[in-house]
Design an enzyme around this catalytic site. Structure first.
Site, PDB file in Angstrom:
ATOM      1  N   MET A   1       3.566   2.736   5.887  1.00 22.23           N
ATOM      2  CA  MET A   1       2.934   1.427   4.012  1.00 22.23           C
ATOM      3  C   MET A   1       2.893   0.147   4.898  1.00 22.23           C
ATOM      4  SD  MET A   1       5.883   0.870   1.494  1.00 22.23           S
ATOM      5  CE  MET A   1       6.113   2.174   0.840  1.00 22.23           C
ATOM      6  N   CYS A   2       1.573  -0.180   4.053  1.00 23.77           N
ATOM      7  CA  CYS A   2       1.704  -1.910   4.708  1.00 23.77           C
ATOM      8  C   CYS A   2       1.196  -3.090   3.177  1.00 23.77           C
ATOM      9  CB  CYS A   2       0.250  -2.434   5.253  1.00 23.77           C
ATOM     10  SG  CYS A   2      -0.778  -2.283   4.236  1.00 23.77           S
ATOM     11  N   THR A   3       1.606  -4.396   3.767  1.00 25.75           N
ATOM     12  CA  THR A   3       1.523  -5.200   2.969  1.00 25.75           C
ATOM     13  C   THR A   3       0.343  -5.894   2.617  1.00 25.75           C
ATOM     14  OG1 THR A   3       4.149  -6.009   3.703  1.00 25.75           O
ATOM     15  CG2 THR A   3       3.167  -6.943   2.112  1.00 25.75           C
TER      16      THR A   3
ATOM     17  N   SER B   1       0.764  -1.525   0.037  1.00 23.85           N
ATOM     18  CA  SER B   1      -0.045  -0.607   0.054  1.00 23.85           C
ATOM     19  C   SER B   1       0.488   1.491   0.011  1.00 23.85           C
ATOM     20  CB  SER B   1      -0.869   0.009   1.290  1.00 23.85           C
ATOM     21  OG  SER B   1      -1.489  -0.987   1.247  1.00 23.85           O
TER      22      SER B   1
END
Length: 185
Positions: A59-61, A40
């Protein structure tokens, strides 16, 4: 007077319907190519939770996988304090390829999710109209296959978010997490 009021209400309703239908869906959407790992990169929203949490977001996965019945299992892993937290969502397919629905078990909100634009191997632009008892909101997500994305893709995300009526204060390029966090959780 009564006719004028009805005309105004009719136009307002038409505008609301048009706004809700303003997200086009990726032409010739190919669901199997959307599966896999994404990061993201950008998030834009006019919701209250976004305004409250914006400064904490990173930020994430996200891993997208297809279920046997053609829906999408979406698992997002994001940093929360010094731990990783996972959130699973089941996006139910609709008759229109690239369009999904989701109802949050926690909040009861209904999500109309559309994959607006993607080339599958670099980026995906996803727009969501969220409806709940307290009102509706718009959310736009920019996914990338890598932790970096070209300035042109970032600009496209910003431009698309503005086209949905979101302001610059409601658009965020998510900061990368510390190098100790690898997205594995």
């Amino acid at each position: 007077m009564h006719t004028t009021l009805l005309s105004i209400l009719g136009l307002a309703l038409l505008g609301a319907l048009r706004a809700q239908d303003s997200f086009a869906v990726q032409t010739d959407f190919q669901q199997d190519k959307l599966t896999g790992r994404w990061y993201s990169i950008g998030l834009a929203s006019n919701s209250n939770w976004f305004k409250e949490k914006k400064q904490l977001m990173k930020m994430c996965t996200t891993v997208i996988s297809a279920t046997a019945d053609g829906n999408l299992e979406v698992t997002s892993t994001y940093p929360k304090g010094d731990q990783c937290e996972k959130r699973n969502s089941l996006y139910t397919k609709t008759e229109q390829p690239g369009r999904f629905s989701y109802t949050s078990p926690r909040w009861g909100s209904k999500h109309d999710i559309r994959v607006v634009e993607t080339n599958y191997d670099e980026y995906a632009l996803v727009a969501t109209q969220i409806s709940k008892s307290t009102g509706s909101s718009t959310m736009v997500l920019l996914y990338s296959r890598t932790k970096e994305l070209s300035p042109e893709r970032l600009e496209r995300f910003t431009q698309f978010s503005r086209e949905q009526g979101l302001t610059d204060e409601e658009i965020l390029i998510l900061p990368r997490t510390g190098e100790s966090w690898r997205g594995g959780g």
